[in-house]
Design an enzyme around this catalytic site. Structure first.
Site, PDB file in Angstrom:
ATOM      1  N   VAL A 130       0.940  -1.132  -0.009  1.00 32.00           N
ATOM      2  CA  VAL A 130      -0.163  -0.024  -0.015  1.00 32.00           C
ATOM      3  C   VAL A 130       0.748   1.201  -0.123  1.00 32.00           C
ATOM      4  O   VAL A 130       1.827   1.283   0.727  1.00 32.00           O
ATOM      5  CB  VAL A 130      -1.056  -0.004   1.339  1.00 32.00           C
ATOM      6  CG1 VAL A 130      -1.817   1.244   1.371  1.00 32.00           C
ATOM      7  CG2 VAL A 130      -1.748  -1.179   1.377  1.00 32.00           C
ATOM      8  N   CYS A 131       0.490   2.264  -0.773  1.00 29.03           N
ATOM      9  CA  CYS A 131       1.303   3.524  -0.898  1.00 29.03           C
ATOM     10  C   CYS A 131      -0.042   4.737  -0.437  1.00 29.03           C
ATOM     11  O   CYS A 131      -0.886   4.225  -0.222  1.00 29.03           O
ATOM     12  CB  CYS A 131       2.046   3.670  -1.991  1.00 29.03           C
ATOM     13  SG  CYS A 131       1.229   3.605  -3.511  1.00 29.03           S
ATOM     14  N   TYR A 132       0.456   5.964  -1.260  1.00 31.27           N
ATOM     15  CA  TYR A 132      -0.693   6.812  -1.032  1.00 31.27           C
ATOM     16  C   TYR A 132      -1.844   6.593  -2.307  1.00 31.27           C
ATOM     17  O   TYR A 132      -2.957   6.642  -1.626  1.00 31.27           O
ATOM     18  CB  TYR A 132       0.102   8.219  -1.383  1.00 31.27           C
ATOM     19  CG  TYR A 132       0.912   8.911  -0.280  1.00 31.27           C
ATOM     20  CD1 TYR A 132       0.696   9.383   0.825  1.00 31.27           C
ATOM     21  CD2 TYR A 132       2.254   8.398  -0.462  1.00 31.27           C
ATOM     22  CE1 TYR A 132       1.393   9.665   1.858  1.00 31.27           C
ATOM     23  CE2 TYR A 132       3.249   8.859   0.598  1.00 31.27           C
ATOM     24  CZ  TYR A 132       2.752   9.416   1.713  1.00 31.27           C
ATOM     25  OH  TYR A 132       3.575   9.942   2.588  1.00 31.27           O
TER      26      TYR A 132
END
Length: 109
Positions: A67-69
């Site tokens: 997961v990132c932004y």
């Protein structure tokens, strides 16, 4: 020689997996302050300092979700992790921002 690859994962599917208590490794590559302010329950923060521990501890046969932004930088991280021997690697499309919009009640600080 084949190149290790990752798959895209949508937010509804991740939500269903978490509701079903599916065994998986969930890593968040955002900066530490953003992670501390809010993250998907059960995720662990992953940065350059914590990568060795992940590589040593996480089972290679368990799905790994990155997961990132917004779902962009997680793709590069997912590809790299697939190359480290994780067999089933996903990048969360929409990232944490998308998750927070759809599931504000499922954000942990």
């Amino acid at each position: 020689m084949t190149t290790a690859t990752f798959q895209h994962l949508d937010i509804p599917t991740l939500g269903a997996w978490l509701e079903d208590d599916r065994v998986l490794t969930l890593v968040d590559i955002r900066d530490p302050a953003s992670f501390a302010a809010g993250h998907i329950p059960g995720s662990r923060h992953l940065d350059n300092a914590s990568v060795p521990a992940l590589l040593a501890e996480a089972p290679r046969d368990t799905p790994l979700v990155v997961v990132c932004y917004h779902g962009h930088s997680s793709q590069q991280a997912a590809a790299w992790l697939a190359g480290q021997g994780f067999g089933e690697v996903y990048s969360l499309d929409g990232g944490f921002t998308g998750w927070q919009v759809r599931h504000p009640e499922r954000v942990e600080a």
